[in-house]
Design a protein around this motif. Structure first.
Motif, PDB file in Angstrom:
ATOM      1  N   CYS A  51       8.548 -14.652 -10.489  1.00  0.00           N
ATOM      2  CA  CYS A  51       9.159 -15.217  -9.285  1.00  0.00           C
ATOM      3  C   CYS A  51       9.749 -16.587  -9.617  1.00  0.00           C
ATOM      4  O   CYS A  51       9.093 -17.415 -10.236  1.00  0.00           O
ATOM      5  CB  CYS A  51       8.113 -15.338  -8.182  1.00  0.00           C
ATOM      6  SG  CYS A  51       8.786 -16.067  -6.677  1.00  0.00           S
ATOM      7  N   GLU A  53      11.204 -18.480  -7.081  1.00  0.00           N
ATOM      8  CA  GLU A  53      11.474 -19.139  -5.797  1.00  0.00           C
ATOM      9  C   GLU A  53      10.879 -20.542  -5.738  1.00  0.00           C
ATOM     10  O   GLU A  53      11.272 -21.349  -4.913  1.00  0.00           O
ATOM     11  CB  GLU A  53      10.944 -18.292  -4.631  1.00  0.00           C
ATOM     12  CG  GLU A  53      11.551 -16.901  -4.546  1.00  0.00           C
ATOM     13  CD  GLU A  53      13.065 -16.914  -4.421  1.00  0.00           C
ATOM     14  OE1 GLU A  53      13.561 -17.512  -3.467  1.00  0.00           O
ATOM     15  OE2 GLU A  53      13.748 -16.324  -5.282  1.00  0.00           O
ATOM     16  N   CYS A  54       9.875 -20.812  -6.562  1.00  0.00           N
ATOM     17  CA  CYS A  54       9.398 -22.187  -6.711  1.00  0.00           C
ATOM     18  C   CYS A  54       8.924 -22.330  -8.154  1.00  0.00           C
ATOM     19  O   CYS A  54       9.002 -21.380  -8.926  1.00  0.00           O
ATOM     20  CB  CYS A  54       8.303 -22.535  -5.688  1.00  0.00           C
ATOM     21  SG  CYS A  54       6.636 -22.015  -6.128  1.00  0.00           S
ATOM     22  N   ALA A  56       6.025 -22.515  -9.404  1.00  0.00           N
ATOM     23  CA  ALA A  56       4.686 -22.026  -9.736  1.00  0.00           C
ATOM     24  C   ALA A  56       4.725 -20.928 -10.788  1.00  0.00           C
ATOM     25  O   ALA A  56       3.790 -20.774 -11.563  1.00  0.00           O
ATOM     26  CB  ALA A  56       3.989 -21.534  -8.473  1.00  0.00           C
ATOM     27  N   GLY A  57       5.797 -20.153 -10.817  1.00  0.00           N
ATOM     28  CA  GLY A  57       5.961 -19.132 -11.858  1.00  0.00           C
ATOM     29  C   GLY A  57       5.001 -17.969 -11.726  1.00  0.00           C
ATOM     30  O   GLY A  57       4.404 -17.525 -12.715  1.00  0.00           O
ATOM     31  N   CYS A  58       4.834 -17.431 -10.519  1.00  0.00           N
ATOM     32  CA  CYS A  58       3.942 -16.281 -10.324  1.00  0.00           C
ATOM     33  C   CYS A  58       4.506 -15.051 -11.032  1.00  0.00           C
ATOM     34  O   CYS A  58       5.688 -14.716 -10.864  1.00  0.00           O
ATOM     35  CB  CYS A  58       3.809 -15.956  -8.837  1.00  0.00           C
ATOM     36  SG  CYS A  58       2.887 -17.182  -7.915  1.00  0.00           S
ATOM     37  N   LEU A 101       1.173 -12.463  -3.902  1.00  0.00           N
ATOM     38  CA  LEU A 101       2.409 -13.242  -3.800  1.00  0.00           C
ATOM     39  C   LEU A 101       2.472 -13.900  -2.435  1.00  0.00           C
ATOM     40  O   LEU A 101       1.868 -13.412  -1.489  1.00  0.00           O
ATOM     41  CB  LEU A 101       3.641 -12.340  -3.906  1.00  0.00           C
ATOM     42  CG  LEU A 101       4.116 -11.872  -5.269  1.00  0.00           C
ATOM     43  CD1 LEU A 101       5.490 -11.253  -5.124  1.00  0.00           C
ATOM     44  CD2 LEU A 101       4.181 -13.005  -6.271  1.00  0.00           C
ATOM     45  N   CYS A 102       3.253 -14.958  -2.327  1.00  0.00           N
ATOM     46  CA  CYS A 102       3.483 -15.527  -1.001  1.00  0.00           C
ATOM     47  C   CYS A 102       4.715 -14.855  -0.390  1.00  0.00           C
ATOM     48  O   CYS A 102       5.415 -14.068  -1.044  1.00  0.00           O
ATOM     49  CB  CYS A 102       3.653 -17.044  -1.078  1.00  0.00           C
ATOM     50  SG  CYS A 102       5.240 -17.584  -1.710  1.00  0.00           S
ATOM     51  N   ARG A 104       7.580 -15.976   0.300  1.00  0.00           N
ATOM     52  CA  ARG A 104       8.857 -16.292  -0.355  1.00  0.00           C
ATOM     53  C   ARG A 104       9.074 -15.393  -1.567  1.00  0.00           C
ATOM     54  O   ARG A 104      10.178 -14.938  -1.838  1.00  0.00           O
ATOM     55  CB  ARG A 104       8.888 -17.761  -0.776  1.00  0.00           C
ATOM     56  CG  ARG A 104       8.867 -18.711   0.403  1.00  0.00           C
ATOM     57  CD  ARG A 104       8.996 -20.137  -0.060  1.00  0.00           C
ATOM     58  NE  ARG A 104      10.283 -20.351  -0.694  1.00  0.00           N
ATOM     59  CZ  ARG A 104      10.547 -21.360  -1.511  1.00  0.00           C
ATOM     60  NH1 ARG A 104       9.609 -22.231  -1.808  1.00  0.00           N
ATOM     61  NH2 ARG A 104      11.739 -21.497  -2.034  1.00  0.00           N
ATOM     62  N   GLY A 105       7.998 -15.154  -2.298  1.00  0.00           N
ATOM     63  CA  GLY A 105       8.108 -14.285  -3.466  1.00  0.00           C
ATOM     64  C   GLY A 105       8.469 -12.869  -3.057  1.00  0.00           C
ATOM     65  O   GLY A 105       9.286 -12.208  -3.694  1.00  0.00           O
ATOM     66  N   PRO A 236       0.864 -22.414  -4.435  1.00  0.00           N
ATOM     67  CA  PRO A 236       0.084 -21.968  -3.278  1.00  0.00           C
ATOM     68  C   PRO A 236      -0.650 -20.643  -3.463  1.00  0.00           C
ATOM     69  O   PRO A 236      -1.760 -20.479  -2.944  1.00  0.00           O
ATOM     70  CB  PRO A 236       1.121 -21.862  -2.155  1.00  0.00           C
ATOM     71  CG  PRO A 236       2.459 -21.964  -2.789  1.00  0.00           C
ATOM     72  CD  PRO A 236       2.285 -22.631  -4.113  1.00  0.00           C
ATOM     73  N   VAL A 237      -0.078 -19.710  -4.204  1.00  0.00           N
ATOM     74  CA  VAL A 237      -0.768 -18.426  -4.382  1.00  0.00           C
ATOM     75  C   VAL A 237      -2.012 -18.629  -5.244  1.00  0.00           C
ATOM     76  O   VAL A 237      -3.108 -18.147  -4.936  1.00  0.00           O
ATOM     77  CB  VAL A 237       0.179 -17.385  -5.024  1.00  0.00           C
ATOM     78  CG1 VAL A 237      -0.571 -16.119  -5.392  1.00  0.00           C
ATOM     79  CG2 VAL A 237       1.329 -17.065  -4.079  1.00  0.00           C
TER      80      VAL A 237
HETATM   81  S1  SF4 Z   1       5.275 -16.155  -5.175  1.00  0.00           S
HETATM   82 FE1  SF4 Z   1       5.377 -17.999  -3.932  1.00  0.00          FE
HETATM   83  S2  SF4 Z   1       4.080 -19.482  -5.010  1.00  0.00           S
HETATM   84 FE2  SF4 Z   1       4.533 -17.841  -6.459  1.00  0.00          FE
HETATM   85  S3  SF4 Z   1       6.351 -18.581  -7.584  1.00  0.00           S
HETATM   86 FE3  SF4 Z   1       7.070 -17.317  -5.878  1.00  0.00          FE
HETATM   87  S4  SF4 Z   1       7.466 -18.775  -4.230  1.00  0.00           S
HETATM   88 FE4  SF4 Z   1       6.187 -19.819  -5.724  1.00  0.00          FE
END
Ligand code: SF4
Length: 723
Positions: A51, A53-54, A56-58, A101-102, A104-105, A236-237
């Protein structure tokens, strides 16, 4: 767009994948609405990805559903092989997401099929900021961009400003090499949600490079000071999973959470105790708690004398006053920390104030007083980066407005300075040249002379070093979807520009990165190629690593001081706290309809974000939910509906960041107001970070009632007004 309709929009997955399954290659990409009756669904496959989207690199897995489409070509009935990306989930092997995942992911799939994606290179034809462009070929676009770069280099390469996402990856490494070759300064971020304050504080307090890792899953008592870790702070996740373990994962042992923040955030609402600290009072709170720990013999006996004396000499009464909290409450927090077997203090600045670096330093130092460095349930250093070159290339915060003032060339890669710091609009309007790599026409790319659109993340190869992880990690994504449009990966475009300029730029593919990893590590694998294949198959490489839990503090405890605010209290009686929204982050998620439809955690508002006002202030002004208000600061004014928040601090109004884009596709453009428009142009003096919480405002009631669309049917406002 409805979810049901959304799933009907389909594209084709990679030929390799489809060929492997059935021996037939997909004939063409079909980025269209295809009626359901025409589709025969087939087998599903899951592909690892990451991911973006931020920061964090999930690690993720993406569900791809094969299908056949019955269609006619001329007089012939044909069956066409197609595939649709249906869903994104967390990769269970990944230590950051752990299979979760959050929102956004999960919504990132909509960025791939978004109807307003840029479909090929564009050249500006309207005025700066107007957002009018015409298509141009890649050859011509690259020539124009190369000539702009050459002109800027000839004039002064130090005046090239490259803004990018806060991420350590093959992209950041490519950007860094590109800029180095030009003699330009390193890339920087727009200063929103890049957690530069926390990084610098960790370096000052512990001597660590990178973000500390809080072992809250093993803690008995957590004080989170300014770190809205369930609402978007850092990772956050990752922290939500750890918080879940702390609460419910240890039968008979439930950890306690005390959360201090100037608004009732999602972390505050999940805490056992919420401390409604005054905006900018976090430094005072940390110093007051440290004072009680030291003077009440609750701190470690062998704490460095300088640190002990620093806390002991805090003016406790004044600190209490600045924090806005009762003295007894602060004493109780200190006692809870000091008496807990396994306490830890999470130090953050979800909302940046002009004294945030000092606040995070003081809060981090509480862990030294408690002896929680490297302990189970304490705070541990970041792991050594799996690829140092990636970590070193991460962009940092600068004083953005100062940099843009003298910019000769501005390059924008997943960065939207006009939204993040609206005062930058007038600087972009007069910049000699702007090249954007955005996939959408957003607030900032509307100012660009040229847009060289990037792929959607699901179409891109990427390797990311996660921000916070318990293990050494490198998470990778292979592009398993053919690009739907005539877009190119930004790192590839940088390489092409370099070539035109007569310079060489080597880009790392995930395969290259995993091979590098193999070369730098001992492992059970004997062959680099096999190792890279294995990593690609599972979505990354993660391994436990030993780390030195040693902290080498070399700092003086910050002095107690109040934060600076723009606007006198007489004319502007309310503190204003704009905050990154759970659903939109720094505002970059607002173009996705799933996220627009997600109820806001505070107000349950959808497709719009209100100003959150405490019941007393609302009653004084005569406001009810949905009443339109004008919020005025020394920097400007915005209009938005009011939401009477039962838990808002009297005299503090808040508003989530996310709406109010001038341009950002059909779902976000001209929708609501951008709270950052009225934020004071103040910075944290030591980091240059934008202190977007340093504003005072006044509120005027407007005559009209807006339709505040709320998910929740229960309106708590009347009950509160009766009290
Ligand atoms: S799933 Fe959420 S916390 Fe993880 S990288 Fe994507 S946006 Fe960030």
């Amino acid at each position: 767009m409805e979810r049901r309709s959304f799933f009907k929009i389909i594209g084709t997955a990679s030929g390799g994948m489809l060929t492997g399954a059935c021996g037939n290659k997909a004939r063409q990409i079909i980025p269209l609405l295809v009626p359901e009756r025409e589709i025969i669904t087939g087998a599903e496959e899951w592909h690892p990805s990451v991911c973006r989207e931020c920061g964090a690199g999930c690690g993720t897995i993406v569900r791809v559903m094969e299908a056949e489409r019955k269609t006619r070509q001329g007089n012939e009935n044909v069956r066409e092989r197609i595939a649709a990306i249906k869903k994104i989930e967390g990769n269970p092997l990944d230590p950051v997401s752990g299979g979760r995942l959050c929102a956004r992911g999960q919504a990132a799939v909509q960025a791939l099929y978004h109807p307003d994606r840029i479909r090929g290179p564009l050249k500006r034809v309207g005025a700066r900021g107007e957002g009018r462009f015409e298509p141009v070929t890649w050859d011509s676009a690259l020539e124009i961009a190369a000539s702009a770069v050459k002109k800027a280099v000839d004039k002064d390469p130090a005046r090239i400003v490259f803004l990018t996402r806060p991420e350590a990856s093959n992209r950041s490494a490519a950007v860094a090499s590109f800029l180095r070759a030009l003699g330009a300064p390193p890339a920087s971020t727009t200063g929103l949600c890049d957690f530069e304050i926390e990084r610098q504080a960790a370096e000052v307090v512990f001597g660590w490079r990178g973000l500390p890792v809080y072992e809250i899953q093993d803690a008995d008592y957590v004080l989170s000071l300014g770190a809205d870790f369930l609402g978007g702070w850092v990772s956050p996740v990752f922290y939500a999973r750890r918080f879940g373990h702390m609460r419910r994962g240890r039968p008979g042992r439930r950890g306690q959470l005390t959360h201090a923040e100037s608004r009732f955030s999602i972390t505050g609402s999940s805490a056992d105790r919420w401390l409604p600290v005054r905006p900018g009072g976090e430094l005072a709170l940390a110093l007051a708690v440290g004072y009680v720990l030291v003077t009440g013999n609750l701190a470690l006996a062998n704490v460095a004398a300088g640190l002990r004396n620093g806390f002991a000499s805090v003016d406790f009464e004044r600190a209490v006053k600045i924090s806005g909290l009762p003295a007894e409450q602060l004493r109780q927090v200190a006692r809870d920390l000091g008496r807990s077997e396994s306490p830890v203090v999470m130090a953050g600045a979800s909302v940046v104030q002009s004294n945030s670096l000092d606040a995070v330093i003081a809060a981090s130092a509480l862990n030294l007083l408690l002896g929680r460095i490297g302990s189970k349930g304490g705070v541990i250093p970041p792991v050594e980066a799996s690829i140092a070159e990636f970590a070193d290339s991460r962009a940092h915060t600068v004083n953005l407005l100062r940099r843009l003032e003298s910019a000769e060339l501005v390059m924008l890669d997943s960065a939207n300075p006009v939204y993040a710091q609206p005062a930058s609009a007038k600087l972009l309007a007069r910049a000699p040249a702007i090249v954007s790599f955005s996939a959408f026409i957003d607030d900032s790319s509307a100012y660009a002379d040229l847009i060289l659109p990037d792929h959607a993340s699901l179409e891109s190869a990427a390797v990311v070093v996660p921000d916070v992880t318990p293990d050494r990690a490198l998470t990778g994504a292979q592009p398993f979807v053919h690009p739907l449009y005539d877009t190119r990966a930004t790192e590839q475009v940088l390489a092409e520009l370099s070539k035109i300029l007569g310079r060489a730029l080597k880009i790392d593919t995930p395969e290259d990165a995993f091979r590098k990893l193999f070369a730098g590590n001992k492992s059970d694998w004997s062959d680099a190629g096999e190792f890279a294949k294995y990593c690609n198959r599972q979505g990354g490489w993660w391994t436990e690593s030993s780390r030195s839990a040693h902290a080498s503090p070399r700092f003086e405890l910050p002095q107690l001081r109040e934060a600076e605010f723009q606007g006198g209290a007489a004319e502007f009686p309310l503190n204003f706290v704009p905050y990154p929204a759970l659903q939109f982050g720094d505002g970059s998620g607002a173009h996705l309809p799933w996220l627009q439809e997600l109820p806001d955690p505070a107000s349950s508002a959808m497709w719009g974000l209100p100003v959150e006002i405490d019941p007393k202030t609302a009653s004084r002004i005569g406001l009810k939910n949905g009443q339109m208000v004008r919020m005025i600061s020394p920097s400007g004014q915005i209009e938005a509906p009011a939401y009477v928040h039962p838990a808002a601090i009297p005299g503090v109004v808040s508003m989530a960041i996310g709406q109010g884009h001038t341009h950002y596709g059909r779902y976000a453009s001209e929708q609501g107001a951008n709270p950052l428009t009225i934020a004071a142009p103040l910075t944290d003096p030591q980091t240059g970070a934008f202190a977007f919480g340093a504003t005072r405002v006044r509120i005027e009631k407007l005559s009209q009632q807006d339709r505040l669309v709320q998910f929740s049917a229960v309106d708590r406002e009347p009950e509160l007004h009766r009290r």
